[in-house]
Design an enzyme around this catalytic site. Structure first.
Site, PDB file in Angstrom:
ATOM      1  N   HIS A 160       0.847  -1.184   0.000  1.00  0.00           N
ATOM      2  CA  HIS A 160       0.000   0.000   0.000  1.00  0.00           C
ATOM      3  C   HIS A 160       0.888   1.241   0.000  1.00  0.00           C
ATOM      4  O   HIS A 160       1.988   1.231   0.563  1.00  0.00           O
ATOM      5  CB  HIS A 160      -0.900   0.018   1.228  1.00  0.00           C
ATOM      6  CG  HIS A 160      -1.942  -1.047   1.214  1.00  0.00           C
ATOM      7  ND1 HIS A 160      -3.076  -0.978   1.987  1.00  0.00           N
ATOM      8  CD2 HIS A 160      -2.040  -2.211   0.533  1.00  0.00           C
ATOM      9  CE1 HIS A 160      -3.823  -2.045   1.785  1.00  0.00           C
ATOM     10  NE2 HIS A 160      -3.212  -2.813   0.904  1.00  0.00           N
ATOM     11  N   CYS A 198      -4.772   2.767   5.616  1.00  0.00           N
ATOM     12  CA  CYS A 198      -5.318   1.430   5.824  1.00  0.00           C
ATOM     13  C   CYS A 198      -5.089   0.958   7.251  1.00  0.00           C
ATOM     14  O   CYS A 198      -4.286   1.521   7.991  1.00  0.00           O
ATOM     15  CB  CYS A 198      -4.686   0.452   4.836  1.00  0.00           C
ATOM     16  SG  CYS A 198      -2.956   0.092   5.170  1.00  0.00           S
ATOM     17  N   GLU A 230       0.934   4.059   1.615  1.00  0.00           N
ATOM     18  CA  GLU A 230       1.411   4.613   2.875  1.00  0.00           C
ATOM     19  C   GLU A 230       2.465   3.731   3.536  1.00  0.00           C
ATOM     20  O   GLU A 230       3.411   4.230   4.154  1.00  0.00           O
ATOM     21  CB  GLU A 230       0.254   4.921   3.828  1.00  0.00           C
ATOM     22  CG  GLU A 230      -0.607   3.747   4.224  1.00  0.00           C
ATOM     23  CD  GLU A 230      -1.739   3.429   3.262  1.00  0.00           C
ATOM     24  OE1 GLU A 230      -2.798   2.997   3.754  1.00  0.00           O
ATOM     25  OE2 GLU A 230      -1.588   3.563   2.039  1.00  0.00           O
TER      26      GLU A 230
END
Length: 87
Positions: A46, A76, A48
């Site tokens: 992901h 997330c 981030e």
């Protein structure tokens, strides 16, 4: 945030979920990334998480308490494990 949005557009162009992220320390973007789940086959790739990993390498340590993480969507659940306002 403009950098994170640019990354999200790149993710969309690559067929990824269009999420981008950037981490800023002392007014400088030290890491930027977009989702790479499809390209890498890694369900944890992901934006981030990739940015946090890059920033830790770039800054030479895992404590990023003086940095700000910008993400184009709410981070997330893998990222939100404590204080969500500072890393």
């Amino acid at each position: 945030m403009a950098t994170a949005l640019d990354e999200a557009r790149q993710a969309a162009a690559e067929g990824e979920v269009p999420v981008g992220a950037a981490l800023v320390a002392d007014g400088v973007v030290v890491a930027r990334a977009h989702n790479r789940v499809e390209a890498s086959g890694d369900p944890t790739a992901h934006a981030e998480l990739l940015v946090i990993q890059q920033a830790a390498r770039q800054l030479g340590g895992w404590r990023l308490s003086d940095a700000t993480l910008y993400v184009t969507l709410e981070p997330c659940a893998m990222t939100v494990t404590g204080n969500t306002t500072q890393l």
